[in-house]
Design an enzyme around this catalytic site. Structure first.
Site, PDB file in Angstrom:
ATOM      1  N   ASP A  60       0.842  -1.204   0.000  1.00  0.00           N
ATOM      2  CA  ASP A  60       0.000   0.000   0.000  1.00  0.00           C
ATOM      3  C   ASP A  60       0.877   1.254   0.000  1.00  0.00           C
ATOM      4  O   ASP A  60       0.697   2.147  -0.822  1.00  0.00           O
ATOM      5  CB  ASP A  60      -0.918  -0.014   1.232  1.00  0.00           C
ATOM      6  CG  ASP A  60      -1.599  -1.361   1.406  1.00  0.00           C
ATOM      7  OD1 ASP A  60      -2.481  -1.670   0.603  1.00  0.00           O
ATOM      8  OD2 ASP A  60      -1.213  -2.114   2.325  1.00  0.00           O
ATOM      9  N   TYR A  63       5.984 -14.458   0.552  1.00  0.00           N
ATOM     10  CA  TYR A  63       5.333 -14.775   1.827  1.00  0.00           C
ATOM     11  C   TYR A  63       5.789 -16.172   2.236  1.00  0.00           C
ATOM     12  O   TYR A  63       6.468 -16.860   1.468  1.00  0.00           O
ATOM     13  CB  TYR A  63       3.808 -14.733   1.655  1.00  0.00           C
ATOM     14  CG  TYR A  63       3.306 -13.459   0.991  1.00  0.00           C
ATOM     15  CD1 TYR A  63       3.406 -12.231   1.646  1.00  0.00           C
ATOM     16  CD2 TYR A  63       2.747 -13.484  -0.282  1.00  0.00           C
ATOM     17  CE1 TYR A  63       2.954 -11.060   1.041  1.00  0.00           C
ATOM     18  CE2 TYR A  63       2.284 -12.315  -0.891  1.00  0.00           C
ATOM     19  CZ  TYR A  63       2.400 -11.107  -0.215  1.00  0.00           C
ATOM     20  OH  TYR A  63       1.964  -9.962  -0.826  1.00  0.00           O
ATOM     21  N   GLN A 109      13.529   1.696  -1.990  1.00  0.00           N
ATOM     22  CA  GLN A 109      12.871   1.231  -3.226  1.00  0.00           C
ATOM     23  C   GLN A 109      13.780   1.285  -4.448  1.00  0.00           C
ATOM     24  O   GLN A 109      13.788   0.366  -5.258  1.00  0.00           O
ATOM     25  CB  GLN A 109      11.623   2.069  -3.502  1.00  0.00           C
ATOM     26  CG  GLN A 109      10.371   1.484  -2.885  1.00  0.00           C
ATOM     27  CD  GLN A 109       9.132   2.243  -3.306  1.00  0.00           C
ATOM     28  OE1 GLN A 109       9.187   3.433  -3.600  1.00  0.00           O
ATOM     29  NE2 GLN A 109       7.996   1.570  -3.301  1.00  0.00           N
ATOM     30  N   ARG A 147       6.411 -10.594  -4.969  1.00  0.00           N
ATOM     31  CA  ARG A 147       5.111 -10.872  -4.368  1.00  0.00           C
ATOM     32  C   ARG A 147       4.212  -9.630  -4.481  1.00  0.00           C
ATOM     33  O   ARG A 147       4.638  -8.592  -5.011  1.00  0.00           O
ATOM     34  CB  ARG A 147       5.306 -11.261  -2.902  1.00  0.00           C
ATOM     35  CG  ARG A 147       5.735 -10.089  -2.033  1.00  0.00           C
ATOM     36  CD  ARG A 147       5.991 -10.497  -0.594  1.00  0.00           C
ATOM     37  NE  ARG A 147       5.840  -9.349   0.294  1.00  0.00           N
ATOM     38  CZ  ARG A 147       6.230  -9.331   1.562  1.00  0.00           C
ATOM     39  NH1 ARG A 147       6.814 -10.397   2.087  1.00  0.00           N
ATOM     40  NH2 ARG A 147       6.037  -8.251   2.302  1.00  0.00           N
ATOM     41  N   GLY A 148       3.004  -9.742  -3.948  1.00  0.00           N
ATOM     42  CA  GLY A 148       2.126  -8.571  -3.799  1.00  0.00           C
ATOM     43  C   GLY A 148       1.831  -7.870  -5.100  1.00  0.00           C
ATOM     44  O   GLY A 148       1.379  -8.483  -6.077  1.00  0.00           O
ATOM     45  N   GLU A 149       2.085  -6.578  -5.136  1.00  0.00           N
ATOM     46  CA  GLU A 149       1.723  -5.781  -6.308  1.00  0.00           C
ATOM     47  C   GLU A 149       2.909  -5.001  -6.858  1.00  0.00           C
ATOM     48  O   GLU A 149       3.265  -5.107  -8.031  1.00  0.00           O
ATOM     49  CB  GLU A 149       0.600  -4.809  -5.912  1.00  0.00           C
ATOM     50  CG  GLU A 149       0.202  -3.910  -7.029  1.00  0.00           C
ATOM     51  CD  GLU A 149      -1.216  -3.362  -6.892  1.00  0.00           C
ATOM     52  OE1 GLU A 149      -1.473  -2.319  -7.462  1.00  0.00           O
ATOM     53  OE2 GLU A 149      -2.064  -3.978  -6.224  1.00  0.00           O
ATOM     54  N   ASP A 150       3.554  -4.221  -5.992  1.00  0.00           N
ATOM     55  CA  ASP A 150       4.582  -3.310  -6.505  1.00  0.00           C
ATOM     56  C   ASP A 150       5.855  -4.043  -6.922  1.00  0.00           C
ATOM     57  O   ASP A 150       6.404  -3.771  -7.994  1.00  0.00           O
ATOM     58  CB  ASP A 150       4.892  -2.229  -5.451  1.00  0.00           C
ATOM     59  CG  ASP A 150       5.724  -1.106  -6.040  1.00  0.00           C
ATOM     60  OD1 ASP A 150       5.322  -0.562  -7.088  1.00  0.00           O
ATOM     61  OD2 ASP A 150       6.788  -0.801  -5.491  1.00  0.00           O
ATOM     62  N   SER A 151       6.317  -4.975  -6.100  1.00  0.00           N
ATOM     63  CA  SER A 151       7.540  -5.704  -6.481  1.00  0.00           C
ATOM     64  C   SER A 151       7.278  -6.538  -7.737  1.00  0.00           C
ATOM     65  O   SER A 151       8.172  -6.740  -8.561  1.00  0.00           O
ATOM     66  CB  SER A 151       8.052  -6.593  -5.331  1.00  0.00           C
ATOM     67  OG  SER A 151       7.066  -7.512  -4.933  1.00  0.00           O
TER      68      SER A 151
HETATM   69  O1  TRH Z   1       4.688  -6.118   0.763  1.00  0.00           O
HETATM   70  P1  TRH Z   1       3.696  -6.686  -0.173  1.00  0.00           P
HETATM   71  O2  TRH Z   1       3.286  -8.045   0.069  1.00  0.00           O
HETATM   72  O3  TRH Z   1       2.475  -5.732  -0.157  1.00  0.00           O
HETATM   73  C1  TRH Z   1       1.140  -5.854  -0.443  1.00  0.00           C
HETATM   74  C2  TRH Z   1       0.309  -5.611   0.767  1.00  0.00           C
HETATM   75  O4  TRH Z   1       0.239  -6.816   1.490  1.00  0.00           O
HETATM   76  C3  TRH Z   1      -1.043  -5.179   0.373  1.00  0.00           C
HETATM   77  O5  TRH Z   1      -1.921  -5.099   1.464  1.00  0.00           O
HETATM   78  C4  TRH Z   1      -1.579  -6.075  -0.680  1.00  0.00           C
HETATM   79  O6  TRH Z   1      -2.793  -5.637  -1.052  1.00  0.00           O
HETATM   80  C5  TRH Z   1      -0.657  -6.055  -1.834  1.00  0.00           C
HETATM   81  O7  TRH Z   1       0.617  -6.548  -1.428  1.00  0.00           O
HETATM   82  C6  TRH Z   1      -1.141  -6.822  -3.028  1.00  0.00           C
HETATM   83  O8  TRH Z   1       4.274  -6.615  -1.684  1.00  0.00           O
HETATM   84  P2  TRH Z   1       4.584  -5.433  -2.679  1.00  0.00           P
HETATM   85  O9  TRH Z   1       3.332  -4.865  -3.235  1.00  0.00           O
HETATM   86  O10 TRH Z   1       5.533  -5.966  -3.642  1.00  0.00           O
HETATM   87  O11 TRH Z   1       5.297  -4.306  -1.830  1.00  0.00           O
HETATM   88  C7  TRH Z   1       6.604  -4.390  -1.389  1.00  0.00           C
HETATM   89  C8  TRH Z   1       7.257  -3.023  -1.455  1.00  0.00           C
HETATM   90  O12 TRH Z   1       8.485  -3.046  -0.749  1.00  0.00           O
HETATM   91  C9  TRH Z   1       7.580  -2.608  -2.877  1.00  0.00           C
HETATM   92  O13 TRH Z   1       7.328  -1.221  -3.037  1.00  0.00           O
HETATM   93  C10 TRH Z   1       9.057  -2.870  -2.997  1.00  0.00           C
HETATM   94  C11 TRH Z   1       9.502  -2.560  -1.608  1.00  0.00           C
HETATM   95  N1  TRH Z   1      10.779  -3.138  -1.180  1.00  0.00           N
HETATM   96  C12 TRH Z   1      11.801  -2.279  -0.860  1.00  0.00           C
HETATM   97  O14 TRH Z   1      11.661  -1.048  -0.993  1.00  0.00           O
HETATM   98  N2  TRH Z   1      12.968  -2.816  -0.407  1.00  0.00           N
HETATM   99  C13 TRH Z   1      13.186  -4.150  -0.287  1.00  0.00           C
HETATM  100  O15 TRH Z   1      14.273  -4.570   0.130  1.00  0.00           O
HETATM  101  C14 TRH Z   1      12.112  -5.023  -0.655  1.00  0.00           C
HETATM  102  C15 TRH Z   1      12.298  -6.513  -0.561  1.00  0.00           C
HETATM  103  C16 TRH Z   1      10.926  -4.488  -1.085  1.00  0.00           C
END
Ligand code: TRH
Length: 380
Positions: free
Chosen positions: A20, A196, A258, A274-278
């Site tokens: 988020d 996860y 990031q 995982r998730g959305e952004d990564s």
């Molecule tokens: O962390 P996520 O699993 O996040 C989400 C939330 O759970 C949310 O509620 C859910 O709806 C969504 O997933 C689908 O995964 P995500 O989206 O990849 O976010 C991780 C963020 O962390 C991303 O912006 C990349 C960042 N990141 C770093 O900045 N440094 C790091 O070392 C890592 C591993 C990730």
């Protein structure tokens, strides 16, 4: 581009993890940097924010970071003037006093819900449609997506060019990795693992340990570490730990900013995300990937997984398509990965070419920040 600087408010509630805040922080920075708008980013959990942006002062109610005004979204909401454009990220509920402020404006603001990313077809039909109304203020759905007719994906200007330059510069990669304490031995495949908890991990690690090509696995600190510890037979793994088992070297990395995480993805031959952004960032890396999708009630995430896969495998040969789809399905079911990993390795070169082609194709779409600005311009 609007003639006068418009004011935008982005609201983010951190449900869990980092997605988020990851998405909203990225969007806020890009809107400031590329569209010259004034942004306030309201966040209810600055601790999660601090993990991806260590410069955050978790005690400040107001601070500026990279041109973005970051506001603590406190439980006791203090009156604030409503902006010209209001984005509620991921259907978060705005403070009721703020809704009143929106309705009291002479010209009501453009109010949008920035939705979760999905490759499902229905997204195209729903993107941009009106949602609920609060007094005179109409809310709209804004859906990110992979296909024409959606809001696109977050992609900063020049990102793909930067990525290409970095990947063509072994010295830059070496220096970056060394900064993380990573020494990549020649002939080793480098893999990042952000996921996860997953019962399929042990079988994947077994497969890597038995591979004829050595693997250096980089694991940022986080939820998967418990499974890694169990497989290694060690406790309390922390950043910096390195363990070798046959052909596999496992190294735990600190959670990084990031922009550094992008470089990590660009440096690796294969990325588990995982998730959305990564997930999106790994696509911009132009390297094969494995997606651990965020689990949802009644397994509706599996429809999203299949919808993405059916788009992604277009253009792959049948065996390569089967290999990568099998790997993704097994990973998301927590099942045995061994055979799927072997097939994926076998089709490595084709999957690599495909990852680059997919990235280029996606890069032809308007990016999400530009699409939001365009939506606003069409609306006024
Ligand atoms: O962390 P996520 O699993 O996040 C989400 C939330 O759970 C949310 O509620 C859910 O709806 C969504 O997933 C689908 O995964 P995500 O989206 O990849 O976010 C991780 C963020 O962390 C991303 O912006 C990349 C960042 N990141 C770093 O900045 N440094 C790091 O070392 C890592 C591993 C990730």
């Amino acid at each position: 581009m609007p003639e006068m600087k418009t004011r935008w408010d982005i609201f983010c509630t951190v449900v869990d993890n980092f997605g988020d805040i990851g998405v909203t922080w990225r969007l806020a920075r890009q809107l400031v940097a590329e569209h010259a708008v004034d942004i306030r980013l309201w966040v209810d959990d600055l601790r999660a924010f601090e993990r991806i942006c260590p410069a955050i002062d978790i005690n400040a109610s107001q601070q500026w970071q990279e041109g973005v005004e970051v506001r603590q979204w406190a439980a006791d909401w203090q009156p604030a003037e409503a902006a010209d454009v209001v984005i509620a990220a991921f259907a978060c509920q705005l403070p009721s006093a703020y809704m009143v402020a929106m309705a009291e404006r002479e010209k009501p603001p453009l109010w949008m819900n920035l939705d979760y990313l999905s490759a499902e077809d229905w997204v195209i039909g729903c993107h941009g449609l009106p949602s609920v109304k609060y007094k005179s203020v109409q809310k709209f759905f804004f859906f990110p997506g992979f296909q024409k007719g959606t809001g696109g994906l977050l992609r900063e200007s020049g990102l793909l060019e930067q990525r290409r330059q970095f990947q063509q510069d072994p010295e830059a990669q070496r220096t970056f990795l060394q900064g993380l304490g990573v020494d990549r031995a020649q002939g080793t495949q480098l893999i990042s693992l952000f996921a996860y908890e997953n019962t399929g991990l042990a079988s994947w690690l077994d497969a890597m340990a038995c591979d004829s090509t050595p693997t250096h696995l980089l694991v940022p600190e986080g939820r998967i570490l418990g499974d890694v510890e169990r497989w290694l037979g060690v406790e309390a793994l922390g950043a910096g730990a390195v363990h070798v088992r046959d052909a596999l070297t496992v190294q735990v990395l600190p959670f990084v900013r990031q922009d550094q995480y992008d470089r990590l993805l660009w440096s690796c031959d294969f990325n588990a995300v995982r998730g959305e952004d990564s997930f999106v960032r790994a696509q911009w890396a132009g390297r094969p990937l494995l997606w651990h999708i965020y689990r949802q009630d009644e397994d509706i995430h599996l429809d999203k997984l299949e919808a993405f896969l059916s788009l992604y495998v277009k253009g792959l040969s049948e065996p390569a398509s089967k290999a990568i789809s099998g790997l993704w399905r097994a990973w998301n079911a927590g099942e045995k990965m061994t055979d799927h990993w072997q097939s994926t390795r076998k089709h490595g070169p084709e999957l690599q070419k495909h990852a680059e082609a997919w990235c280029l194709e996606q890069g032809l779409q308007a990016d999400l920040a530009a699409a939001l600005v365009q939506f606003y311009l069409n609306w006024i």
